[in-house]
Design a protein around this motif. Sequence first.
Motif, PDB file in Angstrom:
ATOM      1  N   PRO A  57       2.529 -26.948  31.393  1.00 57.15           N
ATOM      2  CA  PRO A  57       1.616 -28.092  31.387  1.00 57.15           C
ATOM      3  C   PRO A  57       0.616 -28.047  30.230  1.00 57.15           C
ATOM      4  O   PRO A  57       0.241 -26.976  29.754  1.00 57.15           O
ATOM      5  CB  PRO A  57       0.872 -27.966  32.720  1.00 57.15           C
ATOM      6  CG  PRO A  57       1.221 -26.661  33.301  1.00 57.15           C
ATOM      7  CD  PRO A  57       2.304 -26.034  32.518  1.00 57.15           C
ATOM      8  N   ILE A  58       0.191 -29.253  29.828  1.00 57.21           N
ATOM      9  CA  ILE A  58      -0.854 -29.392  28.807  1.00 57.21           C
ATOM     10  C   ILE A  58      -2.027 -30.140  29.440  1.00 57.21           C
ATOM     11  O   ILE A  58      -1.846 -31.253  29.939  1.00 57.21           O
ATOM     12  CB  ILE A  58      -0.351 -30.236  27.609  1.00 57.21           C
ATOM     13  CG1 ILE A  58       0.821 -29.566  26.895  1.00 57.21           C
ATOM     14  CG2 ILE A  58      -1.502 -30.495  26.630  1.00 57.21           C
ATOM     15  CD1 ILE A  58       1.489 -30.473  25.854  1.00 57.21           C
ATOM     16  N   VAL A  59      -3.192 -29.520  29.400  1.00 52.63           N
ATOM     17  CA  VAL A  59      -4.424 -30.245  29.751  1.00 52.63           C
ATOM     18  C   VAL A  59      -4.968 -30.762  28.421  1.00 52.63           C
ATOM     19  O   VAL A  59      -5.482 -29.991  27.617  1.00 52.63           O
ATOM     20  CB  VAL A  59      -5.461 -29.305  30.414  1.00 52.63           C
ATOM     21  CG1 VAL A  59      -6.749 -30.064  30.719  1.00 52.63           C
ATOM     22  CG2 VAL A  59      -4.892 -28.685  31.687  1.00 52.63           C
ATOM     23  N   PRO A  60      -4.826 -32.060  28.143  1.00 50.72           N
ATOM     24  CA  PRO A  60      -5.283 -32.574  26.845  1.00 50.72           C
ATOM     25  C   PRO A  60      -6.808 -32.707  26.809  1.00 50.72           C
ATOM     26  O   PRO A  60      -7.485 -32.422  27.797  1.00 50.72           O
ATOM     27  CB  PRO A  60      -4.615 -33.954  26.748  1.00 50.72           C
ATOM     28  CG  PRO A  60      -3.741 -34.091  27.951  1.00 50.72           C
ATOM     29  CD  PRO A  60      -4.235 -33.110  28.966  1.00 50.72           C
ATOM     30  N   GLY A  61      -7.296 -33.185  25.661  1.00 54.76           N
ATOM     31  CA  GLY A  61      -8.719 -33.502  25.554  1.00 54.76           C
ATOM     32  C   GLY A  61      -9.458 -32.614  24.582  1.00 54.76           C
ATOM     33  O   GLY A  61      -9.563 -31.402  24.787  1.00 54.76           O
ATOM     34  N   HIS A  62      -9.958 -33.243  23.474  1.00 53.24           N
ATOM     35  CA  HIS A  62     -10.729 -32.463  22.493  1.00 53.24           C
ATOM     36  C   HIS A  62     -11.983 -33.220  22.051  1.00 53.24           C
ATOM     37  O   HIS A  62     -12.438 -33.057  20.931  1.00 53.24           O
ATOM     38  CB  HIS A  62      -9.842 -32.023  21.322  1.00 53.24           C
ATOM     39  CG  HIS A  62      -9.122 -33.132  20.615  1.00 53.24           C
ATOM     40  ND1 HIS A  62      -7.950 -32.943  19.944  1.00 53.24           N
ATOM     41  CD2 HIS A  62      -9.424 -34.440  20.460  1.00 53.24           C
ATOM     42  CE1 HIS A  62      -7.552 -34.086  19.409  1.00 53.24           C
ATOM     43  NE2 HIS A  62      -8.448 -35.000  19.696  1.00 53.24           N
ATOM     44  N   GLU A  63     -12.482 -34.021  22.975  1.00 52.36           N
ATOM     45  CA  GLU A  63     -13.783 -34.685  22.732  1.00 52.36           C
ATOM     46  C   GLU A  63     -14.653 -34.341  23.940  1.00 52.36           C
ATOM     47  O   GLU A  63     -14.850 -35.145  24.834  1.00 52.36           O
ATOM     48  CB  GLU A  63     -13.590 -36.200  22.598  1.00 52.36           C
ATOM     49  CG  GLU A  63     -12.798 -36.575  21.352  1.00 52.36           C
ATOM     50  CD  GLU A  63     -12.659 -38.084  21.128  1.00 52.36           C
ATOM     51  OE1 GLU A  63     -12.430 -38.493  19.975  1.00 52.36           O
ATOM     52  OE2 GLU A  63     -12.785 -38.858  22.108  1.00 52.36           O
ATOM     53  N   ILE A  64     -15.128 -33.089  23.942  1.00 50.04           N
ATOM     54  CA  ILE A  64     -15.690 -32.472  25.150  1.00 50.04           C
ATOM     55  C   ILE A  64     -17.212 -32.377  25.052  1.00 50.04           C
ATOM     56  O   ILE A  64     -17.741 -31.860  24.066  1.00 50.04           O
ATOM     57  CB  ILE A  64     -15.091 -31.058  25.311  1.00 50.04           C
ATOM     58  CG1 ILE A  64     -13.557 -31.138  25.435  1.00 50.04           C
ATOM     59  CG2 ILE A  64     -15.720 -30.329  26.496  1.00 50.04           C
ATOM     60  CD1 ILE A  64     -12.857 -29.782  25.324  1.00 50.04           C
ATOM     61  N   VAL A  65     -17.887 -32.856  26.081  1.00 48.30           N
ATOM     62  CA  VAL A  65     -19.345 -32.671  26.149  1.00 48.30           C
ATOM     63  C   VAL A  65     -19.731 -32.203  27.547  1.00 48.30           C
ATOM     64  O   VAL A  65     -19.035 -32.481  28.523  1.00 48.30           O
ATOM     65  CB  VAL A  65     -20.127 -33.972  25.829  1.00 48.30           C
ATOM     66  CG1 VAL A  65     -19.978 -34.365  24.367  1.00 48.30           C
ATOM     67  CG2 VAL A  65     -19.712 -35.114  26.738  1.00 48.30           C
ATOM     68  N   CYS A  91     -12.010 -30.266  18.242  1.00 48.20           N
ATOM     69  CA  CYS A  91     -10.549 -30.130  18.205  1.00 48.20           C
ATOM     70  C   CYS A  91     -10.049 -28.704  18.095  1.00 48.20           C
ATOM     71  O   CYS A  91      -8.851 -28.466  18.205  1.00 48.20           O
ATOM     72  CB  CYS A  91      -9.993 -30.961  17.060  1.00 48.20           C
ATOM     73  SG  CYS A  91     -10.348 -32.704  17.277  1.00 48.20           S
ATOM     74  N   PHE A  92     -10.936 -27.745  17.826  1.00 45.01           N
ATOM     75  CA  PHE A  92     -10.468 -26.352  17.833  1.00 45.01           C
ATOM     76  C   PHE A  92     -11.515 -25.468  18.500  1.00 45.01           C
ATOM     77  O   PHE A  92     -12.700 -25.796  18.509  1.00 45.01           O
ATOM     78  CB  PHE A  92     -10.117 -25.848  16.418  1.00 45.01           C
ATOM     79  CG  PHE A  92     -11.211 -26.045  15.405  1.00 45.01           C
ATOM     80  CD1 PHE A  92     -12.167 -25.064  15.216  1.00 45.01           C
ATOM     81  CD2 PHE A  92     -11.288 -27.215  14.651  1.00 45.01           C
ATOM     82  CE1 PHE A  92     -13.178 -25.240  14.279  1.00 45.01           C
ATOM     83  CE2 PHE A  92     -12.306 -27.400  13.726  1.00 45.01           C
ATOM     84  CZ  PHE A  92     -13.253 -26.406  13.540  1.00 45.01           C
ATOM     85  N   VAL A  93     -11.040 -24.358  19.065  1.00 45.41           N
ATOM     86  CA  VAL A  93     -11.922 -23.476  19.836  1.00 45.41           C
ATOM     87  C   VAL A  93     -12.073 -22.099  19.212  1.00 45.41           C
ATOM     88  O   VAL A  93     -12.859 -21.278  19.690  1.00 45.41           O
ATOM     89  CB  VAL A  93     -11.427 -23.317  21.296  1.00 45.41           C
ATOM     90  CG1 VAL A  93     -11.662 -24.598  22.078  1.00 45.41           C
ATOM     91  CG2 VAL A  93      -9.955 -22.914  21.354  1.00 45.41           C
ATOM     92  N   ASP A  94     -11.313 -21.829  18.139  1.00 48.51           N
ATOM     93  CA  ASP A  94     -11.425 -20.521  17.496  1.00 48.51           C
ATOM     94  C   ASP A  94     -10.639 -20.551  16.183  1.00 48.51           C
ATOM     95  O   ASP A  94      -9.838 -21.456  15.947  1.00 48.51           O
ATOM     96  CB  ASP A  94     -10.860 -19.419  18.415  1.00 48.51           C
ATOM     97  CG  ASP A  94     -11.578 -18.082  18.243  1.00 48.51           C
ATOM     98  OD1 ASP A  94     -12.309 -17.922  17.241  1.00 48.51           O
ATOM     99  OD2 ASP A  94     -11.401 -17.202  19.106  1.00 48.51           O
ATOM    100  N   CYS A 129     -14.220 -35.925  17.974  1.00 50.97           N
ATOM    101  CA  CYS A 129     -12.993 -36.060  17.174  1.00 50.97           C
ATOM    102  C   CYS A 129     -13.042 -37.355  16.356  1.00 50.97           C
ATOM    103  O   CYS A 129     -13.041 -37.307  15.132  1.00 50.97           O
ATOM    104  CB  CYS A 129     -11.731 -36.011  18.030  1.00 50.97           C
ATOM    105  SG  CYS A 129     -10.258 -36.373  17.034  1.00 50.97           S
ATOM    106  N   ALA A 130     -13.127 -38.512  17.026  1.00 45.34           N
ATOM    107  CA  ALA A 130     -13.118 -39.776  16.275  1.00 45.34           C
ATOM    108  C   ALA A 130     -14.268 -39.816  15.269  1.00 45.34           C
ATOM    109  O   ALA A 130     -14.114 -40.302  14.147  1.00 45.34           O
ATOM    110  CB  ALA A 130     -13.215 -40.960  17.244  1.00 45.34           C
ATOM    111  N   GLY A 131     -15.418 -39.274  15.654  1.00 43.84           N
ATOM    112  CA  GLY A 131     -16.583 -39.284  14.770  1.00 43.84           C
ATOM    113  C   GLY A 131     -16.369 -38.402  13.546  1.00 43.84           C
ATOM    114  O   GLY A 131     -16.450 -38.869  12.404  1.00 43.84           O
TER     115      GLY A 131
END
Length: 348
Positions: free
Chosen positions: A58-66, A89-92, A159-161
């Motif tokens: 499975p993929i939990v999407p989402g890279h515009e996290i607050v 969009c990246f965590v490391d 991301c969009a920003g």
Amino acid sequence: MIKAKGWAAFGPSSPLGAYSFERREVGERDVQIDISHCGICHSDLHTVRGDWGPQSYPIVPGHEIVGRVAKVGAKVDKLAVGDLAGVGCFVDSCGRCPQCERGDEQFCEHGASFTYASVEQDGATPTQGGYSTTIVVRQEYALKIAKGQPLERVAPLLCAGITTYSPLRRYRVGKGTRVGVLGLGGLGHMAVKLAAAMGAEVTLLSTKPLKKADAQRLGAHDFAVHTEEADWQRVRGRFDLVIDTVSAAHDLDHYVDLLGVGGTLVLVGAPQDLGKIGAFSLIGKRRAIAGSLIGGIRETQEMLDFCAQHGVLADVETIRAQEADQAYARMLRSDVRYRFVIDCDSLR
Ligand code: NAP
Ligand code: ZN
């Protein structure tokens, strides 16, 4: 381990659904962020549907996290419990290669760990994104969010920003620059707002005549339906810079004709097919086609601070995670005004 509840894709064509998983314990340099909102990017859809190649599910999407910082490790000094924070969009990344040292971590030579559908720096542990209740990241990869802003409208900036801010800065957009924004979706609406805030003369180029009023409200000075001949003739050759956000296949050889002499079309949209470029489409007017991928941490923080200072926020439709499939369907019909954002309380 920390228990998280997410909303995941289980295959390229099946509906998204509930998924319980674990985040790592908070290490010395980690922060745990309880997620309040996560934007839905067209890249989430491209990824889970396999548009960019086969995936492991499975993929939990989402890279515009607050959200709000829930816990910090002993050596964390960037954020404190209770602070507002974001993850993009990246965590490391390796942190040591020339790209990371320059602040372009997205181009890490050892491979950045993207926020989902990727692996941690151990090369093995899958990453899972923000359609979830909580996330743990190294402090360097978390962004600071100024207090007093509506978080659901800040989320899409991650991301969009940054994806639109970065090329606008790189090509030194300012007063008098003629910017064309191709496509009015999540990225497009941020490009309009940011370019206008930087003082540019902005034209929104859409396939949908109905978006004219919105384009003006968002700050565009002119609007054209690029699929209509009269509008096309009016705007072709006008632009110093075109930000191409179109998510579907399109013919770049046609769209470079929007540029004046010396103009640049920056591709941020990521469809598979862009047609063939004729040599004279470029050399005839010293035009360039460029690409741009999100932005590094330093630039993302700069963008968040710019937006807080200029009152730039995304226009959003807040939904429950359980409505993500309907949001994807509407995104495919270009029926987004202008970013869907998940209220992650719907997962608690
Ligand atoms: P979105 O909200 O769905 O917007 C895409 C827009 O493209 C639509 O609103 C539509 O604008 C236009 N469009 C769609 N189909 C079209 C067609 N057949 N012909 C012409 N125009 C069409 O998507 P998004 O989230 O903004 O993302 C846009 C693209 O950028 C996606 O491919 C995404 O993966 C990519 N992306 C790239 C980066 C990066 O770092 N480079 C980061 C994030 C996203 P109108 O209705 O106005 O015509
Ligand atoms: Zn995105």
